[in-house]
Write an enzyme that holds these catalytic residues in place. Structure first.
Site, PDB file in Angstrom:
ATOM      1  N   ASP A 126       0.841  -1.192   0.000  1.00 34.23           N
ATOM      2  CA  ASP A 126       0.000   0.000   0.000  1.00 34.23           C
ATOM      3  C   ASP A 126       0.876   1.241   0.000  1.00 34.23           C
ATOM      4  OD1 ASP A 126      -2.378   1.405   0.010  1.00 34.23           O
ATOM      5  OD2 ASP A 126      -2.552   1.405   2.184  1.00 34.23           O
ATOM      6  N   TYR A 128       1.109   5.728  -0.428  1.00 30.57           N
ATOM      7  CA  TYR A 128       0.574   6.904   0.276  1.00 30.57           C
ATOM      8  C   TYR A 128       0.802   8.091  -0.654  1.00 30.57           C
ATOM      9  CZ  TYR A 128       0.070   9.984   4.463  1.00 30.57           C
ATOM     10  OH  TYR A 128      -0.336  10.912   5.397  1.00 30.57           O
ATOM     11  N   HIS A 133      -4.307  14.121   0.481  1.00 28.45           N
ATOM     12  CA  HIS A 133      -4.525  13.266   1.653  1.00 28.45           C
ATOM     13  C   HIS A 133      -3.363  13.397   2.621  1.00 28.45           C
ATOM     14  CE1 HIS A 133      -5.671   9.866   4.131  1.00 28.45           C
ATOM     15  NE2 HIS A 133      -4.506   9.281   3.883  1.00 28.45           N
ATOM     16  N   ARG A 142       0.398  17.254  12.798  1.00 26.18           N
ATOM     17  CA  ARG A 142       1.679  17.952  12.963  1.00 26.18           C
ATOM     18  C   ARG A 142       1.597  19.444  12.677  1.00 26.18           C
ATOM     19  NH1 ARG A 142       2.937  13.258  10.244  1.00 26.18           N
ATOM     20  NH2 ARG A 142       2.956  14.359   8.245  1.00 26.18           N
ATOM     21  N   GLU A 199     -10.889   3.765   3.486  1.00 29.86           N
ATOM     22  CA  GLU A 199      -9.910   4.515   2.696  1.00 29.86           C
ATOM     23  C   GLU A 199     -10.194   4.235   1.230  1.00 29.86           C
ATOM     24  OE1 GLU A 199      -5.900   3.750   3.973  1.00 29.86           O
ATOM     25  OE2 GLU A 199      -6.098   5.085   5.696  1.00 29.86           O
ATOM     26  N   GLU A 201      -9.305   3.926  -2.349  1.00 29.99           N
ATOM     27  CA  GLU A 201      -8.075   3.690  -3.097  1.00 29.99           C
ATOM     28  C   GLU A 201      -8.374   2.981  -4.409  1.00 29.99           C
ATOM     29  OE1 GLU A 201      -4.781   2.069  -0.963  1.00 29.99           O
ATOM     30  OE2 GLU A 201      -5.506   2.729   1.002  1.00 29.99           O
ATOM     31  N   ASP A 233      -9.280   0.128   1.835  1.00 27.94           N
ATOM     32  CA  ASP A 233      -8.292  -0.336   2.810  1.00 27.94           C
ATOM     33  C   ASP A 233      -8.766   0.102   4.196  1.00 27.94           C
ATOM     34  OD1 ASP A 233      -5.981  -1.586   3.672  1.00 27.94           O
ATOM     35  OD2 ASP A 233      -4.790   0.242   3.553  1.00 27.94           O
ATOM     36  N   ARG A 237      -8.400   3.749  13.137  1.00 26.54           N
ATOM     37  CA  ARG A 237      -7.598   4.955  13.392  1.00 26.54           C
ATOM     38  C   ARG A 237      -7.061   5.020  14.816  1.00 26.54           C
ATOM     39  NH1 ARG A 237      -6.233   6.547   8.360  1.00 26.54           N
ATOM     40  NH2 ARG A 237      -8.072   6.933   7.073  1.00 26.54           N
ATOM     41  N   GLN A 240      -4.274   2.546  15.189  1.00 24.73           N
ATOM     42  CA  GLN A 240      -3.107   3.006  14.429  1.00 24.73           C
ATOM     43  C   GLN A 240      -2.352   4.114  15.161  1.00 24.73           C
ATOM     44  OE1 GLN A 240      -4.025   4.045  10.386  1.00 24.73           O
ATOM     45  NE2 GLN A 240      -2.024   4.933   9.975  1.00 24.73           N
ATOM     46  N   TYR A 244       1.622   3.001  15.609  1.00 23.86           N
ATOM     47  CA  TYR A 244       2.340   3.170  14.338  1.00 23.86           C
ATOM     48  C   TYR A 244       3.783   3.658  14.482  1.00 23.86           C
ATOM     49  CZ  TYR A 244       2.102   8.305  13.909  1.00 23.86           C
ATOM     50  OH  TYR A 244       2.284   9.650  14.077  1.00 23.86           O
ATOM     51  N   LYS A 253      -4.434  -2.144  10.141  1.00 20.68           N
ATOM     52  CA  LYS A 253      -4.687  -2.355   8.717  1.00 20.68           C
ATOM     53  C   LYS A 253      -4.852  -3.821   8.337  1.00 20.68           C
ATOM     54  CE  LYS A 253      -4.001   1.932   7.156  1.00 20.68           C
ATOM     55  NZ  LYS A 253      -4.930   2.656   6.281  1.00 20.68           N
ATOM     56  N   THR A 257      -9.134  -5.868   3.937  1.00 15.44           N
ATOM     57  CA  THR A 257      -8.980  -4.967   2.800  1.00 15.44           C
ATOM     58  C   THR A 257      -9.895  -5.490   1.702  1.00 15.44           C
ATOM     59  OG1 THR A 257      -6.674  -4.475   3.350  1.00 15.44           O
ATOM     60  CG2 THR A 257      -7.381  -4.015   1.100  1.00 15.44           C
ATOM     61  N   THR A 350      -4.910   6.311   0.000  1.00  8.83           N
ATOM     62  CA  THR A 350      -6.156   7.087  -0.029  1.00  8.83           C
ATOM     63  C   THR A 350      -6.054   8.222  -1.042  1.00  8.83           C
ATOM     64  OG1 THR A 350      -6.444   6.605   2.310  1.00  8.83           O
ATOM     65  CG2 THR A 350      -7.777   8.382   1.395  1.00  8.83           C
ATOM     66  N   GLU A 364     -10.762  12.508   7.245  1.00  9.74           N
ATOM     67  CA  GLU A 364     -10.722  13.821   6.618  1.00  9.74           C
ATOM     68  C   GLU A 364     -12.111  14.441   6.510  1.00  9.74           C
ATOM     69  OE1 GLU A 364      -7.720  13.643   3.076  1.00  9.74           O
ATOM     70  OE2 GLU A 364      -8.432  11.611   3.509  1.00  9.74           O
TER      71      GLU A 364
END
Length: 417
Positions: A126, A128, A133, A142, A199, A201, A233, A237, A240, A244, A253, A257, A350, A364
């Site tokens: 997978d 990114y 996204h 962040r 997600e 995808e 996917d 959250r 994760q 992570y 994850k 899927t 995503t 989101e």
């Protein structure tokens, strides 16, 4: 035009002809089929018609229970098969049109069939690769000034997923359990995921592979990509967030899927290729390609609660929003010499657009749970609830036909007690 009736809004006109694996109650063994209108053309029943130079000695590929063998044959064989299929399904060709006995054997209503995974998936990766996204998620956690990690504009970020839990559309998904840490000043806890997400995808299957130690150059990457499917996917959250660092997603994850059952070939998608996004800074030479390999594919997501007759569309995006192309993803994946195999599955990550209604996840759309998303039944969602069915669809729009992928659906079951 095909002698098989195809309505104007069908995802499966003669210009498409996607491949899938299906079975029927009277013939329960899985076999290869091609979608045409509301029907499936059973290739195991017409394998003897593939008499061209590429396929005459490979007719057994159409009698397999997966697409792996056919995927491995490469683009010349794929093109020959497509030309043959378009010929025998044409309204101008008598070989199948005028053979009622053969039609009865090889044309099956999709409503009478059970769909299976298109291939035996040895490995799943997978990426990114949607910059919107990545910016959205980075901004949440962040701040806008540090939204993209330092490496993001230099390479297609990705991770190795769990192939064994990739399932075909319609398979229920059990809400996962795991460790979470809702509060920074309290110890972690164990229980059902409370922030379950989809997600949006796209994913693509690898055809011919490469020898271990020998990369696939970016200029040859197209020759190794068989076709695409829609992918959901699923993502936990809250699990994760706690797990992570430092190695990335794990349990968040691996519980499920979902992919759509019909693999739309790259030849069918070729008319919908558009110019690539301008990349700044310019990618390193091993990632740089001049040919366009960005796809104008409309993507939609709907949520259907148990008490709803139809899903509410919550997202409309497009595959053209990807920053890194599938060719770049594949070239990067195997630049180390990693060996790819027929049936391996690579996903885009995503796919979000610039506007809030094009965001490809509930994370989101609800902006980390701060904005409830309305449904047509008067309810709202911040994340996915038990009993919800997530329905994804995708299509390319021509002047007079659609190239569609069908649906990618999954219903959430309650966590185990």
């Amino acid at each position: 035009m095909s002698f098989v009736e195809v309505t104007p809004n069908s995802h499966f006109p003669i210009q498409n002809l996607p491949y899938g694996i299906f079975s029927t109650p009277n013939e329960p063994h899985p076999r290869i089929g091609v979608a045409i209108g509301n029907y499936i053309l059973d290739l195991s029943k017409i394998a003897h018609l593939f008499t061209g130079p590429q396929l005459s000695s490979n007719q057994d590929a159409f009698k397999s229970e997966t697409l792996n063998k056919f995927m491995s044959l490469g683009r010349p064989a794929w093109k020959e098969a497509r030309e043959m299929l378009q010929s025998i399904l044409s309204a101008d060709q008598a070989i199948l049109r005028d053979d009622a006995e053969l039609q009865a054997k090889c044309l099956v209503l999709q409503s009478d069939a059970v769909m299976h995974l298109p291939a035996t998936i040895g490995s799943y990766t997978d990426f990114y690769s949607s910059i919107e996204h990545a910016r959205n998620v980075g901004t949440m956690f962040r701040g806008a000034e540090n939204a993209l990690m330092p490496n993001w504009l230099h390479l297609p970020v990705g991770y190795h997923g769990r192939a064994s839990s990739v399932v075909v559309s319609g398979t229920p998904i059990r809400r996962p359990r795991g460790q979470t840490k809702p509060s920074d000043d309290k110890p972690p806890q164990f229980g059902p995921c409370k922030l379950l997400d989809f997600e949006l995808e796209m994913a693509y299957f690898i055809g011919p592979g490469n020898q271990m130690g020998t990369p696939i150059p970016v200029d040859q990457a197209r020759e190794h990509i068989f076709g695409m499917v829609i992918m959901n996917d699923w993502s936990a959250r809250d699990i994760q967030k706690w797990e992570y660092v430092p190695l990335g997603p794990f349990l968040a994850k691996n519980f499920g899927t979902t992919i759509s059952p019909w693999v739309v070939t790259m030849d069918a998608l070729e008319p919908f290729i558009i110019d690539n996004i301008k990349q700044e800074p310019a990618p390193m030479p091993y990632l740089a390609h001049d040919y366009p390999f960005t796809f104008d594919i409309t993507l939609q997501v709907g949520i259907q609660a148990d008490n709803m007759a139809n899903p509410t569309t919550v997202c409309t995006s497009n595959m053209k929003n990807l920053y890194w192309t599938p060719a770049q993803q594949l070239a990067h994946h195997c630049i180390t010499g990693c060996n790819m195999c027929p049936g391996d599955l690579l996903a885009t990550g995503t796919i979000s657009g610039k506007t809030p209604d094009s965001y490809g996840s509930m994370l989101e759309l609800s902006w980390r749970g701060s904005k409830p998303v309305p449904l047509d039944n008067g309810e709202t969602r911040k994340f996915i609830q038990d009993g919800d069915t997530v329905v994804m669809t995708a299509y390319c729009q021509s002047d007079n036909y659609l190239i569609g992928f069908g649906n990618c659906c999954g219903k959430i079951l309650p966590a185990l007690q």
